[in-house]
Write an enzyme that holds these catalytic residues in place. Structure first.
Site, PDB file in Angstrom:
ATOM      1  N   HIS A  40       0.846  -1.199   0.000  1.00  0.00           N
ATOM      2  CA  HIS A  40       0.000   0.000   0.000  1.00  0.00           C
ATOM      3  C   HIS A  40       0.873   1.237   0.000  1.00  0.00           C
ATOM      4  O   HIS A  40       1.781   1.361   0.806  1.00  0.00           O
ATOM      5  CB  HIS A  40      -0.893   0.038   1.245  1.00  0.00           C
ATOM      6  CG  HIS A  40      -2.081  -0.859   1.146  1.00  0.00           C
ATOM      7  ND1 HIS A  40      -3.156  -0.772   1.992  1.00  0.00           N
ATOM      8  CD2 HIS A  40      -2.372  -1.860   0.287  1.00  0.00           C
ATOM      9  CE1 HIS A  40      -4.062  -1.682   1.657  1.00  0.00           C
ATOM     10  NE2 HIS A  40      -3.598  -2.360   0.628  1.00  0.00           N
ATOM     11  N   TYR A  55      -8.844   5.308   8.313  1.00  0.00           N
ATOM     12  CA  TYR A  55      -9.047   5.659   9.727  1.00  0.00           C
ATOM     13  C   TYR A  55     -10.136   6.723   9.749  1.00  0.00           C
ATOM     14  O   TYR A  55     -10.017   7.739   9.049  1.00  0.00           O
ATOM     15  CB  TYR A  55      -7.769   6.239  10.332  1.00  0.00           C
ATOM     16  CG  TYR A  55      -6.622   5.251  10.405  1.00  0.00           C
ATOM     17  CD1 TYR A  55      -6.371   4.526  11.565  1.00  0.00           C
ATOM     18  CD2 TYR A  55      -5.791   5.018   9.298  1.00  0.00           C
ATOM     19  CE1 TYR A  55      -5.326   3.607  11.635  1.00  0.00           C
ATOM     20  CE2 TYR A  55      -4.753   4.105   9.358  1.00  0.00           C
ATOM     21  CZ  TYR A  55      -4.521   3.403  10.530  1.00  0.00           C
ATOM     22  OH  TYR A  55      -3.495   2.488  10.592  1.00  0.00           O
ATOM     23  N   PRO A 111      -3.312   0.436  19.341  1.00  0.00           N
ATOM     24  CA  PRO A 111      -3.158  -0.114  17.992  1.00  0.00           C
ATOM     25  C   PRO A 111      -3.267   0.900  16.855  1.00  0.00           C
ATOM     26  O   PRO A 111      -3.000   0.553  15.699  1.00  0.00           O
ATOM     27  CB  PRO A 111      -4.285  -1.144  17.900  1.00  0.00           C
ATOM     28  CG  PRO A 111      -5.289  -0.703  18.908  1.00  0.00           C
ATOM     29  CD  PRO A 111      -4.532  -0.030  20.001  1.00  0.00           C
ATOM     30  N   LYS A 147       1.758  -0.249  15.312  1.00  0.00           N
ATOM     31  CA  LYS A 147       3.196  -0.307  15.574  1.00  0.00           C
ATOM     32  C   LYS A 147       3.646  -1.513  16.408  1.00  0.00           C
ATOM     33  O   LYS A 147       4.841  -1.798  16.482  1.00  0.00           O
ATOM     34  CB  LYS A 147       3.665   0.978  16.278  1.00  0.00           C
ATOM     35  CG  LYS A 147       3.605   2.205  15.382  1.00  0.00           C
ATOM     36  CD  LYS A 147       4.586   2.081  14.231  1.00  0.00           C
ATOM     37  CE  LYS A 147       4.367   3.088  13.149  1.00  0.00           C
ATOM     38  NZ  LYS A 147       4.715   2.606  11.819  1.00  0.00           N
ATOM     39  N   TYR A 156       4.278   6.637  10.038  1.00  0.00           N
ATOM     40  CA  TYR A 156       3.432   5.504   9.661  1.00  0.00           C
ATOM     41  C   TYR A 156       4.248   4.451   8.910  1.00  0.00           C
ATOM     42  O   TYR A 156       4.131   3.253   9.150  1.00  0.00           O
ATOM     43  CB  TYR A 156       2.277   5.991   8.778  1.00  0.00           C
ATOM     44  CG  TYR A 156       1.159   4.990   8.643  1.00  0.00           C
ATOM     45  CD1 TYR A 156       0.190   4.872   9.631  1.00  0.00           C
ATOM     46  CD2 TYR A 156       1.061   4.159   7.529  1.00  0.00           C
ATOM     47  CE1 TYR A 156      -0.842   3.953   9.521  1.00  0.00           C
ATOM     48  CE2 TYR A 156       0.030   3.240   7.406  1.00  0.00           C
ATOM     49  CZ  TYR A 156      -0.920   3.143   8.401  1.00  0.00           C
ATOM     50  OH  TYR A 156      -1.940   2.237   8.295  1.00  0.00           O
TER      51      TYR A 156
HETATM   52  C1  PHB Z   1      -5.455  -4.153  11.114  1.00  0.00           C
HETATM   53  O1  PHB Z   1      -5.425  -4.414   9.910  1.00  0.00           O
HETATM   54  O2  PHB Z   1      -5.840  -4.983  11.954  1.00  0.00           O
HETATM   55  C2  PHB Z   1      -4.992  -2.819  11.580  1.00  0.00           C
HETATM   56  C3  PHB Z   1      -4.613  -1.888  10.615  1.00  0.00           C
HETATM   57  C4  PHB Z   1      -4.180  -0.643  11.017  1.00  0.00           C
HETATM   58  C5  PHB Z   1      -4.138  -0.338  12.367  1.00  0.00           C
HETATM   59  C6  PHB Z   1      -4.509  -1.261  13.324  1.00  0.00           C
HETATM   60  C7  PHB Z   1      -4.944  -2.516  12.917  1.00  0.00           C
HETATM   61  O3  PHB Z   1      -3.716   0.884  12.751  1.00  0.00           O
END
Ligand code: PHB
Ligand code: APR
Length: 398
Positions: free
Chosen positions: A79, A207, A299, A303, A391
């Site tokens: 990505h 997000y 989460p 990280k 990120y």
């Molecule tokens: C996930 O794919 O489970 C996931 C992706 C991004 C995050 C947290 C979890 O920031």
């Protein structure tokens, strides 16, 4: 491996076969260092735990270093960015354009599968079902570990113990109180996660920061999605029947993203609290901590696994140097080196959580400042670059 062919000593005893322990084991074996991994649960349990799935380039390189990145590079989804849904608009963070790096979407379960599958051929012994693991003489020069398997007590002598047994493990708990400093923040909410066999609603991770709370749309493959919503700290799974989850997710993701949302029965559902935690130093005598045993991030930003991987790399370098030359310099420097990266990831995860979640405890001025920060991010290339850089993953060297 069976109890009868277990060695009585090894150079490094690794407690815990999660990502930190298994990556460390592979990195040590790659350098010809003897080690043994002791895991309380069975392989299916460890491999079955659904966790985040956004892999930094540095973690891919660690998998490459141990020759285990083949499937990750074939099946992982590269990505170049992600989006933040806010106030009816989509803020696209062009990670590749802003940093020249990309991330790979590949579930922790898949990483664990690859690490476990390759272990026997690499001479990496893992004892599953090790009960009552106990650490001895960690302050002395001759540490050893005991555990119970099949009703019998076993013992292995070693030169160092790597505590890779997660936040609730025995390693950190074996350090006498008052000898470490803990830093902790518990957030006033949790995440409810659902895994479902439906195509992802968007091509990249989204997000969402919404009046009603945070939401996240992620994926595992072209046919499997992973979704989360922010829930109350006291909420229980029973409070969130399927219908409530999917409706709330759609509202929070916003119309554009929700238009692509398909509903399906959950394959897995889990609720988790959010916490920031670091213990300092990450060493006590002959015990060295790595991964969640030493630190936890919320989460947001994914990280946790990536930090476990960089700790494993730093620790493997320190221990390999010791095993080859007898020098303690790397071991002495391990905690400082690891913590320098850990704190930056802690800061980022804390910041990203504050930016995107609704804090029930926020005062009116804090809420206004949060909105201003998002408005700034939505228009500032400099702010987006800082977000993208973190990120994608900060460099291994400070
Ligand atoms: C996930 O794919 O489970 C996931 C992706 C991004 C995050 C947290 C979890 O920031
Ligand atoms: N004895 C032996 N093994 C233990 C003990 C014990 N007393 N206690 C815990 N373990 C094992 C757990 O069963 C688990 O398999 O240690 C392992 C620790 O794994 P994780 O908790 O995954 O921690 P870590 O390897 O540091 O990886 C951190 O993985 O789980 C995610 O969200 C987490 O992304 C983060 C990353």
């Amino acid at each position: 491996m069976t109890a009868s062919n277990l060695p009585s000593r090894t150079r490094i005893a690794i407690i815990g076969a999660g990502p930190a322990g298994m990556m460390l084991g592979h990195l040590l074996r790659q350098e010809g260092v003897d080690c043994l991994v002791l895991e309380r649960r069975d392989r299916a349990y460890v491999e079955g735990r659904v966790r985040a799935g956004v892999i930094e380039q540095t973690t891919v390189e660690i998998m490459q270093r141990v020759g285990l990145a083949g499937r990750l590079l074939r099946e992982g989804l590269p990505h170049g960015g992600f989006s933040i849904s806010w106030n009816g608009e989509l803020i696209h963070i062009d990670v590749a354009g802003l940093t020249g790096k990309h991330i790979t979407v590949y579930g922790q379960q898949e990483i664990m599968h690859d690490l476990f599958d390759a272990a026997p051929a690499r001479g990496l012994d893992v004892v599953f079902g090790a009960e009552d693991v106990t650490l001895h003489d960690i302050e002395g020069d001759r540490p050893f570990v005991t555990w119970r398997s099949g009703g019998e007590t076993r013992r292995i002598d070693c030169e160092f113990i790597a505590g890779c047994d997660g936040f609730h493990g025995v390693s950190r708990a074996s350090i006498p109180s008052g000898r470490l400093v803990d830093y902790e923040k518990i957030y006033p909410f949790g995440w409810l996660g659902v895994l479902a066999d439906v195509p992802p609603c968007a091509p990249e991770v989204v997000y969402a920061s919404h009046e009603r709370g945070f939401a996240l749309a992620s994926m595992r493959s072209a046919t499997r999605s992973r979704y989360y919503v922010q829930v109350g700290a006291e909420d229980r799974l029973e409070d969130w029947p399927d219908d409530r989850f999917w409706s709330e997710l759609a509202i929070r993701l916003g119309e554009t993203i929700a238009a692509g949302l398909e509903r399906a029965p959950a394959i897995e559902t889990a609720m988790a609290p959010l916490r920031s935690y670091v213990c300092e130093p990450m060493r006590f005598g002959r015990l060295l901590l790595a991964g969640d045993a030493a630190h936890i991030v919320p989460p947001t930003g994914a990280k946790g696994l990536n930090l476990a991987a960089s700790d494993a790399l730093f620790l493997s370098e320190a221990l390999t140097d010791y095993c080859r030359t007898g020098s303690m310099a790397g071991v002495d420097g391990y905690s400082g080196r690891a913590l320098s990266r850990v704190w930056k990831a802690e800061r980022f995860s804390w910041w990203f959580t504050h930016l995107t979640h609704r804090f029930p405890t926020a005062t009116p001025i804090e809420r206004k400042l949060q909105i201003a920060e998002m408005a700034y991010l939505s228009r500032s290339r400099a702010a987006q670059t800082a977000l993208a850089e973190n990120y994608a993953g900060l460099p291994l060297s400070p």
